[in-house]
Write an enzyme that holds these catalytic residues in place. Structure first.
Site, PDB file in Angstrom:
ATOM      1  N   LEU A  10       0.845  -1.194   0.000  1.00  0.00           N
ATOM      2  CA  LEU A  10       0.000   0.000   0.000  1.00  0.00           C
ATOM      3  C   LEU A  10       0.878   1.242   0.000  1.00  0.00           C
ATOM      4  CD1 LEU A  10      -2.769  -1.002   2.583  1.00  0.00           C
ATOM      5  CD2 LEU A  10      -2.919  -1.016   0.088  1.00  0.00           C
ATOM      6  N   GLY A  12      -0.486   4.503  -0.383  1.00  0.00           N
ATOM      7  CA  GLY A  12      -1.228   5.704  -0.025  1.00  0.00           C
ATOM      8  C   GLY A  12      -2.018   6.266  -1.188  1.00  0.00           C
ATOM      9  N   GLY A  13      -1.870   5.645  -2.356  1.00  0.00           N
ATOM     10  CA  GLY A  13      -2.584   6.098  -3.542  1.00  0.00           C
ATOM     11  C   GLY A  13      -3.819   5.251  -3.820  1.00  0.00           C
ATOM     12  N   VAL A  14      -4.564   5.650  -4.831  1.00  0.00           N
ATOM     13  CA  VAL A  14      -5.818   4.979  -5.151  1.00  0.00           C
ATOM     14  C   VAL A  14      -5.586   3.596  -5.756  1.00  0.00           C
ATOM     15  CG1 VAL A  14      -5.997   6.052  -7.450  1.00  0.00           C
ATOM     16  CG2 VAL A  14      -8.073   5.267  -6.266  1.00  0.00           C
ATOM     17  N   ASP A  15      -4.513   3.418  -6.522  1.00  0.00           N
ATOM     18  CA  ASP A  15      -4.300   2.150  -7.215  1.00  0.00           C
ATOM     19  C   ASP A  15      -4.080   0.995  -6.239  1.00  0.00           C
ATOM     20  OD1 ASP A  15      -4.518   3.425  -9.696  1.00  0.00           O
ATOM     21  OD2 ASP A  15      -2.390   3.918  -9.720  1.00  0.00           O
ATOM     22  N   SER A  16      -3.174   1.165  -5.293  1.00  0.00           N
ATOM     23  CA  SER A  16      -2.909   0.081  -4.346  1.00  0.00           C
ATOM     24  C   SER A  16      -4.105  -0.134  -3.413  1.00  0.00           C
ATOM     25  CB  SER A  16      -1.630   0.362  -3.548  1.00  0.00           C
ATOM     26  OG  SER A  16      -1.728   1.571  -2.818  1.00  0.00           O
ATOM     27  N   MET A  35       5.711   0.465   2.864  1.00  0.00           N
ATOM     28  CA  MET A  35       7.179   0.463   2.827  1.00  0.00           C
ATOM     29  C   MET A  35       7.726   1.874   2.946  1.00  0.00           C
ATOM     30  SD  MET A  35       7.836  -2.271  -0.255  1.00  0.00           S
ATOM     31  CE  MET A  35       6.297  -1.928  -1.118  1.00  0.00           C
ATOM     32  N   CYS A 100      14.280  -0.310  -8.153  1.00  0.00           N
ATOM     33  CA  CYS A 100      13.475  -0.356  -6.934  1.00  0.00           C
ATOM     34  C   CYS A 100      12.455  -1.492  -7.000  1.00  0.00           C
ATOM     35  CB  CYS A 100      12.764   0.976  -6.707  1.00  0.00           C
ATOM     36  SG  CYS A 100      11.706   1.000  -5.231  1.00  0.00           S
ATOM     37  N   GLY A 124      -0.410  -2.346  -6.819  1.00  0.00           N
ATOM     38  CA  GLY A 124      -1.342  -1.611  -7.664  1.00  0.00           C
ATOM     39  C   GLY A 124      -0.763  -1.242  -9.012  1.00  0.00           C
ATOM     40  N   CYS A 196      10.511   8.646  -5.745  1.00  0.00           N
ATOM     41  CA  CYS A 196       9.971   8.901  -4.402  1.00  0.00           C
ATOM     42  C   CYS A 196      10.909   9.728  -3.532  1.00  0.00           C
ATOM     43  CB  CYS A 196       9.646   7.579  -3.720  1.00  0.00           C
ATOM     44  SG  CYS A 196      11.038   6.458  -3.531  1.00  0.00           S
TER      45      CYS A 196
END
Length: 365
Positions: A10, A12-16, A35, A100, A124, A196
């Site tokens: 996860l 923090g975004g909509v996809d995950s 993570m 990554c 996601g 990131c």
């Protein structure tokens, strides 16, 4: 019979968030994992990890799953960031998101998920995976505009065998609608952009903290005429237009475009510390019909057949380009394109496809 366990990364975004929701609806025992991969200067000004964690906790509470927070910052620095700096120092332009994925999100994360008793991991990402003729294949997503198989091309059979991509057949607009219908507050959250650990900050400012300026000359490739100065070759990439700070009219008789055409980076001489530029987007020096690639990684564990027609992406935001693999020699291959390609950039990845199947790729030499 107990439910099978899947650990979902996860962000923090909509996809995950929707990936986790869909898996729970399918009957999986879902554990969320957040993570933390960067902490050198996570002060909130540029890196949004604190807000992302709050969003993860809110999503998990809404859909009813547990979340674990894991710090992979040490692994990230060792396996990804060290390579990132070494590549820039050598004058190349790396793509750390690819490393990554193979080293953190599908290695450190996968290993940790297995210790939690998971049968699978999920993310996601917009990509697909299937088993075909006894092998696992990485597929392009249904949503071609969001397809992320390019960034996943270094995954291997063992990693794909344990991975689920719940968004493979969905379009982004559908993902947002699912989130909205479920009442997830991240439904309209803006997609994150960039790397990131850099976030929205000026890239040159960030890089100069680790690789200090090393001034040198900017010269015109066509006649070696000095045009200005640069702060360091590592701050520039092939095809770059902005930030060169050289003006003036084009002199008559020089190849390229018109008198007022923009300047573009066309090459670097690392030994002499010279940045070479040309004038005009379509200057011949910016167009090449072939490339060599190293650090090869093939999803099937073996190289594709040479002299077959495939397609390739020499950078993420390009349409697939017809090509042939002319030669594969251990750690290096040579790829020839049907049409000349613009600004092929050392350090970037070239990724090969056969229809929707991602075959793997390598780093442009």
């Amino acid at each position: 019979m107990s439910k099978k366990t899947v650990v979902v990364g996860l962000s923090g975004g909509v996809d995950s968030a929707v990936a986790a929701l869909l898996l729970k609806r399918q009957g999986w025992q879902v554990i969320g994992l957040f993570m933390k991969n960067w902490e050198d200067d996570d002060d909130g000004d540029y890196c949004a990890s604190r807000q992302d964690l709050l969003d993860v906790m809110s999503v998990a509470d809404r859909i009813g799953i547990d979340v674990e927070v894991v710090n992979f910052a040490a692994e990230y620095r060792e396996r990804v960031f060290a390579d990132f700096l070494a590549e820039y120092q050598a004058g190349r332009t790396p793509n750390p998101d690819i490393l990554c994925n193979s080293e953190i999100k599908f290695k450190a994360f996968l290993d940790h998920a297995m210790t939690l008793g998971a049968e699978r991991i999920a993310t996601g990402h917009y990509a697909g995976v299937r088993e075909f003729a006894g092998e696992y294949q990485l597929l392009k997503a249904e949503d071609g505009a969001k397809d992320q198989s390019y960034f996943l091309h270094r995954l291997n059979q063992a990693q794909l065998a344990k991975t689920l991509f719940p968004l493979a057949d969905l379009y982004k607009r559908e993902v947002r609608k699912i989130a909205e219908a479920e009442g997830l507050h991240v439904a309209a959250k803006k997609d994150s952009t960039g790397i990131c650990f850099i976030g929205e900050r000026p890239f040159k400012e960030f890089l100069s903290r680790y690789l200090p300026p090393k001034p040198g000359e900017i010269r015109r490739l066509d006649d070696d005429k000095a045009l200005g100065a640069h702060d360091g070759l590592m701050y520039h990439t092939i095809g770059q237009r902005k930030g060169l700070h050289i003006g003036g009219l084009k002199e008559k008789g020089q190849p390229g475009g018109g008198e007022h055409d923009a300047w573009f980076v066309a090459g670097k001489d690392m030994e002499k510390n010279v940045l070479y530029v040309v004038q005009g987007h379509d200057h011949p020096a910016l167009l090449k019909s072939a490339l060599s690639a190293g650090r090869l990684s093939w999803i099937a564990g073996r190289a594709p057949q040479p002299h077959w027609v495939y397609t390739a992406k020499p950078r993420y935001r390009t349409a697939d380009q017809p090509c042939e693999i002319e030669r594969v020699d251990g750690e290096c291959c040579e790829i020839h394109f049907a049409e000349p390609q613009w600004a092929l950039t050392p350090g970037q990845s070239v990724v090969l496809y056969e229809s929707r199947v991602c075959l793997g790729g390598g780093v442009i030499c």
